[in-house]
Design a protein around this motif. Structure first.
Motif, PDB file in Angstrom:
ATOM      1  N   UNK A 235      -8.029   2.811  -1.507  1.00 37.37           N
ATOM      2  CA  UNK A 235      -8.951   2.031  -1.506  1.00 37.37           C
ATOM      3  C   UNK A 235      -9.356   1.527  -2.778  1.00 37.37           C
ATOM      4  N   UNK A 236      -9.985   0.508  -2.950  1.00 35.50           N
ATOM      5  CA  UNK A 236     -10.572  -0.063  -4.183  1.00 35.50           C
ATOM      6  C   UNK A 236     -11.458   0.992  -4.857  1.00 35.50           C
TER       7      UNK A 236
ATOM      8  N   UNK B  54      -8.716   5.406 -11.109  1.00 39.57           N
ATOM      9  CA  UNK B  54      -7.241   5.743 -11.332  1.00 39.57           C
ATOM     10  C   UNK B  54      -6.870   4.715 -12.372  1.00 39.57           C
ATOM     11  N   UNK B  55      -6.970   3.453 -12.317  1.00 44.34           N
ATOM     12  CA  UNK B  55      -6.628   2.489 -13.236  1.00 44.34           C
ATOM     13  C   UNK B  55      -7.135   2.634 -14.737  1.00 44.34           C
TER      14      UNK B  55
ATOM     15  N   UNK C  23       0.853  -1.259   0.031  1.00 39.49           N
ATOM     16  CA  UNK C  23       0.016  -0.057   0.076  1.00 39.49           C
ATOM     17  C   UNK C  23       0.850   1.204  -0.087  1.00 39.49           C
ATOM     18  N   UNK C  24       1.922   1.150   0.595  1.00 37.66           N
ATOM     19  CA  UNK C  24       2.610   2.196   0.897  1.00 37.66           C
ATOM     20  C   UNK C  24       3.468   2.809  -0.679  1.00 37.66           C
TER      21      UNK C  24
ATOM     22  N   UNK D  25      -3.522  -4.148 -11.147  1.00 36.86           N
ATOM     23  CA  UNK D  25      -2.164  -4.977 -10.425  1.00 36.86           C
ATOM     24  C   UNK D  25      -1.282  -4.133 -10.735  1.00 36.86           C
ATOM     25  N   UNK D  26      -1.220  -3.235 -11.871  1.00 41.93           N
ATOM     26  CA  UNK D  26       0.051  -2.602 -11.952  1.00 41.93           C
ATOM     27  C   UNK D  26       0.159  -1.119 -10.966  1.00 41.93           C
ATOM     28  N   UNK D  27      -0.959  -0.951 -10.742  1.00 43.78           N
ATOM     29  CA  UNK D  27      -1.114   0.244  -9.414  1.00 43.78           C
ATOM     30  C   UNK D  27      -0.684  -0.323  -8.250  1.00 43.78           C
ATOM     31  N   UNK D  28      -1.022  -1.559  -7.814  1.00 42.80           N
ATOM     32  CA  UNK D  28      -0.684  -1.870  -6.606  1.00 42.80           C
ATOM     33  C   UNK D  28       0.621  -2.840  -6.642  1.00 42.80           C
TER      34      UNK D  28
END
Length: 192
Positions: free
Chosen positions: A52-53, A59-60, A9-10, A68-71
């Motif tokens: 959060x989702x 944003x995705x 998350x960070x 999954x690229x964002x997180x």
């Protein structure tokens, strides 16, 4: 487990900022696209707000990347990428690249007769590269007319009026690379 989740998350904030800057988008522009306030976006990027989702999905979508690229989701042990084919003007398009905004790669399968008999050349921003895997492709580029066979390549600036189709026999398969802005709306050009 909790520590691993915190680490993931960070890392989201810096990744969001890097994506936005890479695309040359301001916080205000991103806010208009996603409906998320500028202050929330700023806090997300700086790590002051936990993602959060509800925030990550728009944003995705706005950045045109997989969630999954964002997180930076941890690997699942399966290295395969499952491309999702889609249809465009009667052709089957199989994406071979995952990151939108730059060079795009597709395998394109077109049925015999695709493109029709009416040659209507179009122009748009970008650059195209086409490699014929099987079948035949007819390419009309400006006032030149080419028939590309299996193993032949064409590359051209898409500001030159162009059209391509499949004269047959049978379906044709191509590898297509589209340069930046190559997927923009096509504007018709008059053929000679």
């Amino acid at each position: 487990m909790e520590s691993e989740l915190d680490d993931v998350l960070e890392a989201v904030g810096p990744r969001l900022r890097a994506l936005r800057l890479e695309r040359g988008t301001t916080l205000t522009q991103l806010s208009e696209t996603t409906g998320i306030s500028v202050s929330t976006l700023s806090r997300l990027e700086s790590g002051q707000r936990r993602p959060t989702l509800e925030l990550l999905l728009p944003l995705a979508r706005a950045h045109q990347v997989q969630l999954d690229e964002l997180v930076d989701a941890p690997p699942t042990g399966d290295p395969r990428i499952h491309a999702k084919p889609f249809k465009r003007r009667g052709a089957t398009m199989i994406p071979l690249s995952r990151r939108p905004g730059g060079l795009q790669a597709f395998k394109q399968i077109v049925p015999e007769g695709w493109g029709g008999d009416n040659v209507e050349q179009r122009v748009h921003e970008g650059y195209d590269w086409i490699y014929v895997l099987s079948g035949r492709i007819r390419l009309v580029l400006g006032d030149q007319d080419f028939f590309l066979q299996e193993g032949e390549v064409a590359e051209f600036d898409t500001r030159v009026p162009h059209w391509f189709g499949n004269p047959g026999p049978g379906p044709a398969e191509m590898l297509c690379l589209y340069g930046p802005q190559g997927e923009r709306l096509h504007v018709r050009a008059r053929s000679k």
